[in-house]
Write a protein that holds these residues in place. Sequence first.
Motif, PDB file in Angstrom:
ATOM      1  N   VAL A  15       0.812  -1.674  -0.083  1.00  0.00           N
ATOM      2  CA  VAL A  15       0.399   0.006  -0.118  1.00  0.00           C
ATOM      3  C   VAL A  15       0.405   1.275   0.124  1.00  0.00           C
ATOM      4  CG1 VAL A  15      -1.138   1.344   1.543  1.00  0.00           C
ATOM      5  CG2 VAL A  15      -1.641  -1.219   0.880  1.00  0.00           C
ATOM      6  N   PHE A  16       2.196   1.118   0.646  1.00  0.00           N
ATOM      7  CA  PHE A  16       2.698   1.999   0.716  1.00  0.00           C
ATOM      8  C   PHE A  16       3.361   2.876  -0.701  1.00  0.00           C
ATOM      9  CE2 PHE A  16       3.208   1.432   5.980  1.00  0.00           C
ATOM     10  CZ  PHE A  16       2.500   2.301   6.120  1.00  0.00           C
ATOM     11  N   LEU A  17       3.603   1.525  -1.431  1.00  0.00           N
ATOM     12  CA  LEU A  17       4.277   2.401  -3.150  1.00  0.00           C
ATOM     13  C   LEU A  17       3.648   3.245  -3.130  1.00  0.00           C
ATOM     14  CD1 LEU A  17       4.833  -1.481  -4.090  1.00  0.00           C
ATOM     15  CD2 LEU A  17       6.638   0.784  -3.738  1.00  0.00           C
ATOM     16  N   HIS A  18       2.055   3.288  -2.874  1.00  0.00           N
ATOM     17  CA  HIS A  18       1.285   4.317  -3.809  1.00  0.00           C
ATOM     18  C   HIS A  18       1.034   5.795  -3.327  1.00  0.00           C
ATOM     19  CE1 HIS A  18      -0.143   0.857  -6.031  1.00  0.00           C
ATOM     20  NE2 HIS A  18      -0.418   0.184  -4.873  1.00  0.00           N
ATOM     21  N   ASP A  19       2.282   6.562  -2.817  1.00  0.00           N
ATOM     22  CA  ASP A  19       1.644   7.491  -1.351  1.00  0.00           C
ATOM     23  C   ASP A  19       1.781   8.345  -2.177  1.00  0.00           C
ATOM     24  OD1 ASP A  19       4.864   7.600  -3.575  1.00  0.00           O
ATOM     25  OD2 ASP A  19       5.908   8.345  -1.498  1.00  0.00           O
ATOM     26  N   GLU A  20       2.154   8.555  -3.881  1.00  0.00           N
ATOM     27  CA  GLU A  20       1.327   9.458  -4.497  1.00  0.00           C
ATOM     28  C   GLU A  20      -0.098  10.115  -4.384  1.00  0.00           C
ATOM     29  OE1 GLU A  20       3.914  10.141  -8.034  1.00  0.00           O
ATOM     30  OE2 GLU A  20       5.056  11.823  -6.329  1.00  0.00           O
ATOM     31  N   ALA A  21      -0.756   8.788  -5.013  1.00  0.00           N
ATOM     32  CA  ALA A  21      -2.395   8.258  -4.427  1.00  0.00           C
ATOM     33  C   ALA A  21      -2.889   8.689  -3.366  1.00  0.00           C
ATOM     34  CB  ALA A  21      -2.024   7.059  -5.161  1.00  0.00           C
ATOM     35  N   LEU A  22      -1.952   8.225  -1.875  1.00  0.00           N
ATOM     36  CA  LEU A  22      -2.659   8.744  -1.132  1.00  0.00           C
ATOM     37  C   LEU A  22      -2.805  10.006  -0.602  1.00  0.00           C
ATOM     38  CD1 LEU A  22      -0.722   5.138   1.117  1.00  0.00           C
ATOM     39  CD2 LEU A  22      -3.185   5.736   0.649  1.00  0.00           C
ATOM     40  N   HIS A  23      -1.759  10.496  -0.949  1.00  0.00           N
ATOM     41  CA  HIS A  23      -1.461  12.122  -0.717  1.00  0.00           C
ATOM     42  C   HIS A  23      -2.803  12.645  -0.800  1.00  0.00           C
ATOM     43  CE1 HIS A  23       0.483  15.488   1.032  1.00  0.00           C
ATOM     44  NE2 HIS A  23       0.302  15.823  -0.108  1.00  0.00           N
ATOM     45  N   GLY A  24      -3.046  12.244  -2.299  1.00  0.00           N
ATOM     46  CA  GLY A  24      -4.516  12.938  -3.285  1.00  0.00           C
ATOM     47  C   GLY A  24      -5.536  12.557  -1.936  1.00  0.00           C
ATOM     48  N   MET A  25      -5.659  11.541  -1.732  1.00  0.00           N
ATOM     49  CA  MET A  25      -6.946  10.972  -0.915  1.00  0.00           C
ATOM     50  C   MET A  25      -6.343  11.547   0.688  1.00  0.00           C
ATOM     51  SD  MET A  25      -6.921   7.277  -1.721  1.00  0.00           S
ATOM     52  CE  MET A  25      -6.724   6.808  -3.475  1.00  0.00           C
ATOM     53  N   GLY A  26      -5.930  13.120   1.464  1.00  0.00           N
ATOM     54  CA  GLY A  26      -5.625  13.259   2.787  1.00  0.00           C
ATOM     55  C   GLY A  26      -4.484  12.247   3.036  1.00  0.00           C
ATOM     56  N   LEU A  27      -3.897  11.285   2.377  1.00  0.00           N
ATOM     57  CA  LEU A  27      -3.652  10.819   3.831  1.00  0.00           C
ATOM     58  C   LEU A  27      -2.058  10.477   3.176  1.00  0.00           C
ATOM     59  CD1 LEU A  27      -5.767   7.450   2.900  1.00  0.00           C
ATOM     60  CD2 LEU A  27      -5.689   8.474   5.035  1.00  0.00           C
ATOM     61  N   ASP A  28      -1.561  10.504   4.347  1.00  0.00           N
ATOM     62  CA  ASP A  28      -0.008  10.386   4.575  1.00  0.00           C
ATOM     63  C   ASP A  28       0.660   8.938   4.800  1.00  0.00           C
ATOM     64  OD1 ASP A  28       2.305  11.844   3.891  1.00  0.00           O
ATOM     65  OD2 ASP A  28       2.132  12.732   4.958  1.00  0.00           O
ATOM     66  N   VAL A  29       2.322   8.252   3.664  1.00  0.00           N
ATOM     67  CA  VAL A  29       2.684   7.425   3.979  1.00  0.00           C
ATOM     68  C   VAL A  29       3.433   7.550   5.235  1.00  0.00           C
ATOM     69  CG1 VAL A  29       1.628   6.438   1.909  1.00  0.00           C
ATOM     70  CG2 VAL A  29       3.896   6.615   2.026  1.00  0.00           C
ATOM     71  N   PRO A  30       4.381   6.390   6.120  1.00  0.00           N
ATOM     72  CA  PRO A  30       5.018   6.764   6.896  1.00  0.00           C
ATOM     73  C   PRO A  30       6.421   7.594   5.759  1.00  0.00           C
ATOM     74  CG  PRO A  30       4.365   4.502   7.325  1.00  0.00           C
ATOM     75  CD  PRO A  30       3.759   5.219   6.154  1.00  0.00           C
ATOM     76  N   GLU A  31       6.933   8.025   7.475  1.00  0.00           N
ATOM     77  CA  GLU A  31       8.061   9.565   6.681  1.00  0.00           C
ATOM     78  C   GLU A  31       8.838   8.604   5.749  1.00  0.00           C
ATOM     79  OE1 GLU A  31       8.307  12.126   6.674  1.00  0.00           O
ATOM     80  OE2 GLU A  31       6.674  12.978   7.565  1.00  0.00           O
TER      81      GLU A  31
END
Lengths: 287, 269
Positions: free
Chosen positions: A230-246
């Motif tokens: 799941v964390f591979l999709h960091d940019e798409a997640l960012h668009g959903m207002g979510l962040d991946v671990p630093e």
Amino acid sequence: MPIEVKNLVHVYMPGTPFEAHALKGVSLAVRDGEFVGIIGHTGSGKSTLISHLNGLEKSEPGAVFVNGMDLGDKGADLIAVRRAVGLVFQYPEYQLFEETVAKDVAFGPSNLKLPAEEIERRVSEAILRVGLDPSVSDKSPFELSGGQKRRVAIAGVLAMQPSILILDEPAAGLDPAGRREMLSLIRNIHDSGTTVVMVSHSMDDVGRCCDRLFVLNRGEIAFSGTPAEVFLHDEALHGMGLDVPECAKLANRLRREGFDIPEGLFREEEVCAAILNHLGKGGKQPC
Amino acid sequence: MLKGVTIGQFFPGDSLIHRLDPRTKLLATIALIAIVFVSQGFAGFLLIAAFVLACCASTGIHLKFLFRGLKPILFIVLFTFALNLFFQSGTTVLLQLGPVKITAEGLRMASFMAVRLILLVVSSQLLTLTTSPIALTDGLESLFRPLEVVKFPAHEIAMMMSIALRFIPTLMDEADKIMKAQKARGADFETGNLLQRAKAMVPLLVPLFVGAFRRAEELALAMDARCYRGGAGRTRMHQLRFKGIDALAALAVLALLAAVIALNAFHVW
């Protein structure tokens, strides 16, 4: 399969100007003994989804199965479902009501009409299990600190001895130390054989604990898989207002820039090791 | 389970009536109620009904919501109808069954009263459907402002009303959450006799009250922190201002009043 959700749809206040589609066809399955995380931004439908998982909400179309029981069925035994699925809502400390901690924890088991000795045994066991001192049993829950109250509320659900435990943002509003303790408490509950579903918006929390993640976005499942996937999709997640671990962000960024960092790393130790490994092999040097 | 309960049944919208100043709508509603009492015959009622229905149609709100408010007073309407039907004295007997007789005058009076009651409710319904509770309290405060010279606490009453209105959805939401949480612990709110049900409410009511007091305290603190000290000298973000459409609405209501008085004068049935 302890929990199976098929194409679940939920609409709040249909037919009025306030109509809201909370869930638009969600399907997921939770396997025995798993630790599953459900992540999503505020309003993504997380809380509605978990209310369906023990029959508190019902809607058409879609189906929810718990241990093979169809919750949409008219004759579904809701007591059996609630015995199997323990649900800890967000800020559960606000639902305490009894005079003493012990009585509050006993509320669930007594609703199951268990014998008195069994209730007593379960209550003292649950209080110990959430890491509270047995001496709090006779105190009023309103005298306790916020973190202790939350533990009492969780004990109240554990005393029903569910085989599946669902928690909605169990660490919300706790300080960093309280947060760590709460997560390790949940991990302990999972290790003792309970299937756990944890709802959160903190990627760090779910990354640290969960075997599998479901990302909810506007009532639909956007991604699912192991945290690493799941964390591979960091940019798409960012668009959903979510962040991946630093650390996952750093690893993904380095890989995109052409560095030799394997996919799917998100723990601090792993990312550190990968970077050192890359430098040690004399790989491409940063400019 | 508690979801779907709307307060004051306000329907958001952008029609002419939605955009009227809340004070205009309040005064127009009072005027409309007065006109219903002024009317002496069914022709007047027909005119008023046409006016209200046309207003409702122009807002885009389905007519069924206009009549939804009738449900709680249905019994009163029927009771009034029956009372007038059987006990109004008259000379033209339509039907006689032993001591019970129905006269033409009785029938007319009964229908007249029932229609009047229905019109009263339906026309005031228009106000609550098109005005948000907050706009309504703003309008009330502004209308009662002149009474402050006789120490009438207009601002305080309006503030209490808006706080109460503001917290009804919050508390409903909270009640819903607590109910779900206790149900998840096997609580049963739906079966059992009266005593059992009353007892089942304890796990709901105790946390709800604790929460309400907590919120009240937090709100008081937050208001204090922002220097709230009553209504004196306080300015508003949304200034109420009468516009052209308000004059238009006033004219429409006055025209209706004139028409109803004319119908009365000519004794139109």
